[in-house]
Scaffold this motif. Sequence first.
Motif, PDB file in Angstrom:
ATOM      1  N   TYR A 180     -27.727 -26.117 -25.047  1.00 52.76           N
ATOM      2  CA  TYR A 180     -26.389 -26.359 -25.569  1.00 52.76           C
ATOM      3  C   TYR A 180     -26.285 -27.836 -25.931  1.00 52.76           C
ATOM      4  O   TYR A 180     -26.579 -28.710 -25.117  1.00 52.76           O
ATOM      5  CB  TYR A 180     -25.330 -25.994 -24.531  1.00 52.76           C
ATOM      6  N   ILE A 181     -25.856 -28.103 -27.155  1.00 46.98           N
ATOM      7  CA  ILE A 181     -25.806 -29.482 -27.633  1.00 46.98           C
ATOM      8  C   ILE A 181     -24.390 -29.774 -28.120  1.00 46.98           C
ATOM      9  O   ILE A 181     -23.769 -28.950 -28.800  1.00 46.98           O
ATOM     10  CB  ILE A 181     -26.804 -29.707 -28.785  1.00 46.98           C
ATOM     11  N   MET A 182     -23.897 -30.945 -27.771  1.00 41.89           N
ATOM     12  CA  MET A 182     -22.574 -31.376 -28.220  1.00 41.89           C
ATOM     13  C   MET A 182     -22.675 -32.699 -28.968  1.00 41.89           C
ATOM     14  O   MET A 182     -23.470 -33.565 -28.610  1.00 41.89           O
ATOM     15  CB  MET A 182     -21.618 -31.542 -27.030  1.00 41.89           C
ATOM     16  N   LYS A 183     -21.829 -32.829 -29.973  1.00 39.70           N
ATOM     17  CA  LYS A 183     -21.717 -34.100 -30.673  1.00 39.70           C
ATOM     18  C   LYS A 183     -20.807 -35.038 -29.884  1.00 39.70           C
ATOM     19  O   LYS A 183     -20.187 -34.643 -28.895  1.00 39.70           O
ATOM     20  CB  LYS A 183     -21.169 -33.860 -32.095  1.00 39.70           C
ATOM     21  N   THR A 184     -20.705 -36.262 -30.334  1.00 42.54           N
ATOM     22  CA  THR A 184     -19.904 -37.252 -29.603  1.00 42.54           C
ATOM     23  C   THR A 184     -18.426 -36.885 -29.595  1.00 42.54           C
ATOM     24  O   THR A 184     -17.680 -37.341 -28.722  1.00 42.54           O
ATOM     25  CB  THR A 184     -20.080 -38.643 -30.245  1.00 42.54           C
ATOM     26  N   ASP A 185     -17.969 -36.059 -30.549  1.00 42.59           N
ATOM     27  CA  ASP A 185     -16.562 -35.647 -30.562  1.00 42.59           C
ATOM     28  C   ASP A 185     -16.309 -34.431 -29.675  1.00 42.59           C
ATOM     29  O   ASP A 185     -15.194 -33.901 -29.621  1.00 42.59           O
ATOM     30  CB  ASP A 185     -16.073 -35.372 -31.993  1.00 42.59           C
ATOM     31  N   GLY A 186     -17.359 -33.948 -28.976  1.00 40.20           N
ATOM     32  CA  GLY A 186     -17.199 -32.849 -28.040  1.00 40.20           C
ATOM     33  C   GLY A 186     -17.369 -31.464 -28.628  1.00 40.20           C
ATOM     34  O   GLY A 186     -17.236 -30.460 -27.918  1.00 40.20           O
ATOM     35  N   THR A 187     -17.682 -31.363 -29.926  1.00 40.92           N
ATOM     36  CA  THR A 187     -17.863 -30.053 -30.544  1.00 40.92           C
ATOM     37  C   THR A 187     -19.321 -29.607 -30.461  1.00 40.92           C
ATOM     38  O   THR A 187     -20.238 -30.425 -30.427  1.00 40.92           O
ATOM     39  CB  THR A 187     -17.423 -30.079 -32.018  1.00 40.92           C
ATOM     40  N   LEU A 188     -19.510 -28.288 -30.436  1.00 44.76           N
ATOM     41  CA  LEU A 188     -20.847 -27.716 -30.326  1.00 44.76           C
ATOM     42  C   LEU A 188     -21.629 -27.862 -31.623  1.00 44.76           C
ATOM     43  O   LEU A 188     -21.064 -27.796 -32.717  1.00 44.76           O
ATOM     44  CB  LEU A 188     -20.749 -26.240 -29.955  1.00 44.76           C
ATOM     45  N   CYS A 189     -22.936 -28.038 -31.493  1.00 40.07           N
ATOM     46  CA  CYS A 189     -23.820 -28.105 -32.652  1.00 40.07           C
ATOM     47  C   CYS A 189     -25.189 -27.592 -32.236  1.00 40.07           C
ATOM     48  O   CYS A 189     -25.373 -27.148 -31.101  1.00 40.07           O
ATOM     49  CB  CYS A 189     -23.902 -29.517 -33.222  1.00 40.07           C
TER      50      CYS A 189
END
Length: 388
Positions: A354-363
């Motif tokens: 599970y990977i998240m961007k710095t804004d907290g959204t999934l990617c």
Amino acid sequence: MGREIEMVLRIPRTLAFLAVCLAARATSAIPDAPLPNGNFEEAPDKSQLNGTNVTGRHAIPHWEISGFVEYIGSGHKQGDMLLPVPEGAYAVRLGNDASIQQRLAGLTRGTAYSITFCAARTCAQAEQLNVTVATESDVLPIQTVYASSGWDCYSWAFKARRSAVTLVVHNLGVDEDPACGPLIDSFAIKALHPPQRAKNNMLKNGDFEEGPYMFPGSPWGVLVPPMDEDDYSPLSPWMILSSTKSVKYVDAAHYKVPRGTHAVELVSGLETALVQDVPTVPGRQYRLQFAAGAAGDGCAGDGCAGSMVVQAYAARGSVKVTYQSRGKGGFTRGVLDFTAIANQTRVVFESMSYIMKTDGTLCGPVIDDVSMVTVHIRRPARRLLQNV
């Protein structure tokens, strides 16, 4: 007598004219475009509004509503919460058990169509939208937010059994406050053409060029939600297997795509699998090849090394492909050689973290340019024994 002959001569011309008209009618399918008032910019008459509550069943042009439905303007506040609108100035909110529907005409029977629309949660937690056309119906879970704006665009597909059908979107959520339902906006439709196998590829739509409608200028991509195996996929013949999570269909205009104009971003980790079933011959060897990398959307991978890991499965074979991402795009190639064990082999792709961007959204990693071919093994030539 001469008049009768003239009438007889006119008959073939009349029949030809009718044939041309019928042919034109048969080929004039609904265009790939937003639905009439699909963005709800045509407002109800003020006499049919009680604040934001729509009071008339047919008050919203081109739509029919049922239950507690609100007409929300951009910047509308609910307590301390600001309700944004993704496109234009207005959207619609569906309260408890509320629905909105539109009649779609001009469809071609037997043709598959994809519906794209955008939705956003408000104050309810477990929100679900039921999308229905005729006898086909699916529940789209929208509680997971994938875009930093709070709005996500979803796709859903069906096969037209008639030339005119009714699209219904129904809010299944129940909350103490009926004004806590989801916001919906920007409806569009697209005809899906059955992908054909390429010359050197046993997989169909391996480059993901055939997919759902994408709004021009939209930076969010389109989510393809989980589906039953009997459903028609907006990414046909690829299927998304999951309980509540989606994959994201992305374009080269807003993302880094390894090849062509579209790819798939695996945004839900191990909770989602991208699969396709391929006819095979038991005992025969095959080679699966694909591109795996970063979408260039700021997704920097998991951990300090920024690694993205994609695992591919086919028959009893599997391979893990790692790409070190800095969030700026790029890809590597993966190869899996396997031996078929059945008349049909399921090709599976998963993101291993599970990977998240710095804004907290999934990617997650992107998958593209997938191909599968038969591997022909050269047998060693037999040596001739000479009599001494």
